[in-house]
Design an enzyme around this catalytic site. Sequence first.
Site, mmCIF file in Angstrom:
data_model
loop_
_atom_site.group_PDB
_atom_site.id
_atom_site.type_symbol
_atom_site.label_atom_id
_atom_site.label_comp_id
_atom_site.label_asym_id
_atom_site.label_seq_id
_atom_site.Cartn_x
_atom_site.Cartn_y
_atom_site.Cartn_z
ATOM 1 N N CYS A 38 -5.915 -3.355 1.694
ATOM 2 C CA CYS A 38 -5.700 -3.547 3.125
ATOM 3 C C CYS A 38 -6.984 -3.714 3.934
ATOM 4 O O CYS A 38 -7.537 -4.799 4.007
ATOM 5 C CB CYS A 38 -4.865 -2.394 3.670
ATOM 6 S SG CYS A 38 -4.128 -2.740 5.296
ATOM 7 N N SER B 80 20.771 -1.858 33.951
ATOM 8 C CA SER B 80 20.563 -1.833 35.398
ATOM 9 C C SER B 80 20.830 -3.161 36.077
ATOM 10 O O SER B 80 20.961 -3.210 37.302
ATOM 11 C CB SER B 80 19.114 -1.423 35.694
ATOM 12 O OG SER B 80 18.219 -2.455 35.280
ATOM 13 N N GLU C 264 0.830 -1.204 0.000
ATOM 14 C CA GLU C 264 0.000 0.000 0.000
ATOM 15 C C GLU C 264 0.868 1.259 0.000
ATOM 16 O O GLU C 264 1.866 1.347 0.719
ATOM 17 C CB GLU C 264 -0.895 -0.025 1.240
ATOM 18 C CG GLU C 264 -1.980 1.027 1.276
ATOM 19 C CD GLU C 264 -2.969 0.815 2.415
ATOM 20 O OE1 GLU C 264 -4.010 1.481 2.424
ATOM 21 O OE2 GLU C 264 -2.689 -0.027 3.305
ATOM 22 N N LYS D 25 -9.284 3.535 -2.629
ATOM 23 C CA LYS D 25 -9.676 2.720 -1.474
ATOM 24 C C LYS D 25 -11.070 3.131 -1.005
ATOM 25 O O LYS D 25 -11.380 4.325 -0.890
ATOM 26 C CB LYS D 25 -8.654 2.899 -0.352
ATOM 27 C CG LYS D 25 -8.764 1.911 0.787
ATOM 28 C CD LYS D 25 -7.574 2.048 1.725
ATOM 29 C CE LYS D 25 -7.579 0.993 2.829
ATOM 30 N NZ LYS D 25 -6.396 1.108 3.712
#
Length: 713
Positions: free
Chosen positions: A175, A359, A45, A114
């Site tokens: 999509c 850490s 896309e 789309k």
Amino acid sequence: MGHLITLATSSLNQWALDFEGNYERILTSIRIAKERGATMRVGPELEIPGYGCLDHFLEGDTVLHSWEILGKLLQSDETKGIICDIGMPVVHKNVNYNCRVIIHDGQIILIRPKMWLANDGNYREMRYFTPWQKHRQTEDHYLPRIIQSITGQLKVPFGDAVISTVDTCIGIELCEELFTPASPHILMGLDGVEIFTNSSGSHHELRKLYTRVELLKEATLKLGGVYLYANQQGCDGDRLYYDGCAMIAVNGRIIAQGSQFSLNDVEVVSATIDIEDVRAHRTKASRNMQAAASERYQRIEVPFALSEDEPHKIMSPQGAKSLNVAYHTPEEEIALGPACWLWDYLRRSRTQGYFIPLSGGIDSCATSVIVFSMCRLVAEAARRNDTQVIADARRIVGEPENSSYLPTDARELCGRIFHTCYMGTENSSPETRKRAKELGNAIGSYHIDLNMDTVVTAVRQLFAFVTGIKPKFKVHGGTNAENLALQNIQARLRMVLSYMFAQLMPFVRGRAGGLLVLGSANVDESLRGYLTKYDCSSADINPIGAISKTDLKKFIAYARNAFDLPVLDEFLNAVPTAELEPITESYVQADEADMGMTYDELSVFGRLRKVEKCGPYGMFMKLVQEWGSRLSPLQIAEKVKLFFFEYARNRHKMTTITPAYHAESYSPDDNRFDLRPFLYPSRFPFQFKKIDALASKLPDQSNADEAPSKKND
């Protein structure tokens, strides 16, 4: 023999606004497709400008440059003799659309906008684009003059239509249209479309691929047909990692699958299928009755056949049977997704490596192991002679382009580009210092061990000089305010020191440039606000910021064996602690005790709040059902109220949280994904009163015997 057609789909590592780079990757994918004999190629896309342009889609420049790149593609010999499905924004009648442009032999065949836009979660497509609402209709789109001069076309069809070749019919989805209940492929298939394309910008989340695969299979199981799925891959400039995995499905079976996580910039998936299989699958009477009554689509005719009369052409072996779809475990996804994202970020930001305050706890440990996983992926690619990866690695480590250096040793590469630093104070334990050093040695990082007590003491003395009061920890008789302030100054000084070392360590080692600082706050701590604002959780990027502590522990257990790092056992068995308060005979600071809730509980709270969309009262009602066998209603009420109070009063921290790799559906990231206020009535007076009233009436089932199971009659 039937009609054999070779089709290709692709995953491309596009980058927002990298028009030249995106063009080269598109062209490469077309070249590979043609080399494999494909007569149709599908790309992801918005592949020309990159999917992640965001508000740049509102700029005329983005549309103009997209046309200019399309013009180059139309003129290229690589696009001749093949139908190409290419993505870009198009302005039609002054309206901006997310489009597929179908080209063949230097001509534009159709521009398909789309129709259903992604507009939730991480996506805001309706901010930039408008959905095409004239279903099964087309209009004339008058082309820009730069395109007219190339194609000789004045106008082309724009809208919802299908493409009719000499031998089959092709329909296009984009999509989100696959994820909608009434997907366009259903009606297109009933009107005779046999090949469907879907061009996606679908991001990675842990455990998400299964949904995508099932939708692809379902799309063609009842309907019949060939489905080509293309996807963006990599980090294209934001928090998301697009996880590729281009696929081809036929009649409900996945027959070809690309990789989900890869350092490759271009990946093409192809298969030779027999279109007669689709026609045989569609002989059911009920399907044909629906097809006979279906509304027609306009067909755009192309004088081109996808199949060839080649008796020697052989169907792909996978075309005859289902492929066992490759799924990664969540632990593998954590090892691969953030690692690929970190590599893209490092090479595209043109910095010289990463720096992390290590850490000795599991979060910074997990972040460091992900960096090591990145180095392993780079080493594997170098051993395969991936020229792009090798060139990027040489530039990052400071080797000349024509150098013979090959980054084939992950530990050696890690030592060049990854810097870990243990910043101890008088409140730090020997155990965490030892774990940090051993982890650095195990992965090969450039490790620094320092004490910062003199810096902390200087700040305390300055405060005492100005105010006449020297703040004390709670264990030494100080107030809660003093105790919190003394913890926070340690955390914030670590952030200051991190950036100083990150800026100067390349110089110290005889190189130019700087390092990116990595954060390591997990999603549960961010949700609860269990972090100091502008402390070492404030960094450039954070690869674990949307991963739960529970999943991170599972990842460390996986990496211990997969990466041969036995030192990780010590991190798994350690009690999580910030080590910001003095250790005494009767007190050792522990994260879960400080928070008043466990990490497992935080994951549940996070999912209910975000995914299940529960407020305080709704969450209480849910948890009475889920936790009622072990906790009383009053205990559940107290936990829910504590969570929402802490979440609300710390929500402001999310406005400045380090950009994190998005991996979890309950991420509290205010900037993109979780759009909620940061000033709350943190005691939720109305909601909490309602919870208390109900909790006092509900029976306590926590000690009740388990009720006998009911059998179905």
